[in-house]
Design an enzyme around this catalytic site. Structure first.
Site, short mmCIF file in Angstrom:
data_model
loop_
_atom_site.label_atom_id
_atom_site.label_comp_id
_atom_site.label_asym_id
_atom_site.label_seq_id
_atom_site.Cartn_x
_atom_site.Cartn_y
_atom_site.Cartn_z
N GLY A 45 -69.72 -81.69 25.84
CA GLY A 45 -70.98 -80.95 25.74
C GLY A 45 -70.72 -79.58 25.15
N GLN A 50 -72.58 -70.66 24.06
CA GLN A 50 -71.13 -70.59 23.92
C GLN A 50 -70.69 -70.26 22.51
OE1 GLN A 50 -70.80 -74.63 26.03
NE2 GLN A 50 -68.87 -73.65 26.58
N CYS A 90 -64.39 -76.23 31.05
CA CYS A 90 -65.36 -75.52 30.21
C CYS A 90 -64.66 -75.02 28.96
CB CYS A 90 -65.95 -74.33 30.98
SG CYS A 90 -67.20 -73.44 30.05
N LEU A 91 -65.27 -75.26 27.81
CA LEU A 91 -64.62 -74.85 26.55
C LEU A 91 -64.54 -73.33 26.45
CD1 LEU A 91 -66.20 -77.51 24.19
CD2 LEU A 91 -63.98 -77.55 25.33
N HIS A 132 -74.37 -78.62 33.68
CA HIS A 132 -73.37 -77.63 33.22
C HIS A 132 -73.88 -76.90 31.97
CE1 HIS A 132 -69.01 -76.42 32.45
NE2 HIS A 132 -69.57 -76.17 31.28
N GLU A 133 -74.48 -77.67 31.04
CA GLU A 133 -74.94 -77.06 29.78
C GLU A 133 -76.18 -76.19 29.98
OE1 GLU A 133 -71.72 -78.94 28.31
OE2 GLU A 133 -72.83 -77.19 27.62
N HIS A 136 -75.30 -72.89 31.16
CA HIS A 136 -74.88 -71.99 30.08
C HIS A 136 -76.09 -71.28 29.46
CE1 HIS A 136 -70.56 -72.36 29.62
NE2 HIS A 136 -70.60 -73.68 29.51
O1 LIG Z 1 -67.96 -76.00 28.21
C1 LIG Z 1 -68.73 -76.96 28.03
O2 LIG Z 1 -69.96 -76.89 28.18
C2 LIG Z 1 -68.12 -78.30 27.68
C3 LIG Z 1 -67.57 -78.98 28.92
C4 LIG Z 1 -68.70 -79.74 29.56
C5 LIG Z 1 -68.37 -80.46 30.84
C6 LIG Z 1 -69.30 -81.26 31.39
C7 LIG Z 1 -69.07 -81.94 32.58
C8 LIG Z 1 -67.88 -81.82 33.23
C9 LIG Z 1 -66.93 -81.02 32.69
C10 LIG Z 1 -67.17 -80.33 31.50
C11 LIG Z 1 -66.47 -79.90 28.48
O3 LIG Z 1 -66.66 -80.82 27.73
S1 LIG Z 1 -64.88 -79.57 29.10
C12 LIG Z 1 -63.87 -80.83 28.39
C13 LIG Z 1 -64.10 -82.19 29.05
O4 LIG Z 1 -64.64 -82.24 30.12
C14 LIG Z 1 -63.68 -83.42 28.35
C15 LIG Z 1 -63.05 -83.34 27.14
C16 LIG Z 1 -62.70 -84.49 26.48
C17 LIG Z 1 -62.98 -85.72 27.03
C18 LIG Z 1 -63.63 -85.80 28.25
C19 LIG Z 1 -63.99 -84.66 28.92
ZN LIG Z 2 -68.96 -74.89 29.78
#
Ligand SMILES: O=C(O)C[C@@H](Cc1ccccc1)C(=O)SCC(=O)c1ccccc1
Ligand SMILES: [Zn+2]
Length: 166
Positions: A45, A50, A90-91, A132-133, A136
């Site tokens: 997401g 962000q 979270c990115l 989560h989004e 943000h």
């Molecule tokens: O920072 C963001 O919004 C992205 C975040 C969203 C997220 C949603 C739900 C649970 C955790 C995180 C991410 O995508 S973090 C990376 C991640 O969770 C992931 C990356 C690659 C494959 C599967 C998951």
């Molecule tokens: Zn995030």
């Protein structure tokens, strides 16, 4: 184009995003750039906040093979039910993974890339990601749900990392 992702604790991550007036080609280009940025990270997401664009636009793809891209414009949670604990990342907070409790199921209304209003019922990872989004867009970062002790340790860890890379 790839967009730079703001890193916590950048104060701009606490900006409240504004609703999108009309879903036009500019918004569709933003969605495309956000999707490219999300896949490259990689993530499931990404919220416009962000990438320092303070509009209520979110992209999500929880599919295994990048075939599930959805754009949520002016998303609103209509209903929440249940409770689930999920390990989140979270990115904008790279390298930090912590458990967060959120609703198990959500009913969301949003505009799609064509500007059509759609209602989605989600559970599991998709429900967690949507919450989560949208957080943000409301200037919230998931680490701020943790205890103050955990948050202070995360902040010092990120500050040290920033010094070394600087
Ligand atoms: O920072 C963001 O919004 C992205 C975040 C969203 C997220 C949603 C739900 C649970 C955790 C995180 C991410 O995508 S973090 C990376 C991640 O969770 C992931 C990356 C690659 C494959 C599967 C998951
Ligand atoms: Zn995030």
């Amino acid at each position: 184009a790839l967009l730079p992702i703001l890193r916590y604790p950048d104060p701009r991550l606490h900006t409240i995003a504004q609703p999108v007036g009309s879903v036009d080609d500019e918004i569709r280009q933003l969605v495309a750039d956000m999707a490219e940025t999300m896949y490259e990270a990689p993530g499931v997401g990404l919220a416009a906040t962000q990438v320092n664009v303070h509009k209520r636009v979110v992209v999500i793809d929880v599919s295994e093979d990048k075939t599930g891209l959805m754009a949520l414009i002016n998303p609103e949670i209509l209903e929440r039910s249940g409770e689930q604990e999920c390990e989140e990342g979270c990115l904008s907070v790279p390298g930090i993974y912590e458990k967060v409790t959120r609703a198990e199921r959500v009913k969301v209304r949003a505009l799609n890339e064509k500007g059509e209003s759609r209602e989605i019922e989600a559970e599991g990872l998709l429900a967690v990601c949507i919450q989560h989004e949208i957080d943000h867009l409301d200037g919230k970062v998931f680490v701020e749900y943790l205890s103050s002790l955990k948050l202070s340790r995360i902040k010092s860890k990120l500050a040290k990392k920033a010094r070394i890379t600087a």
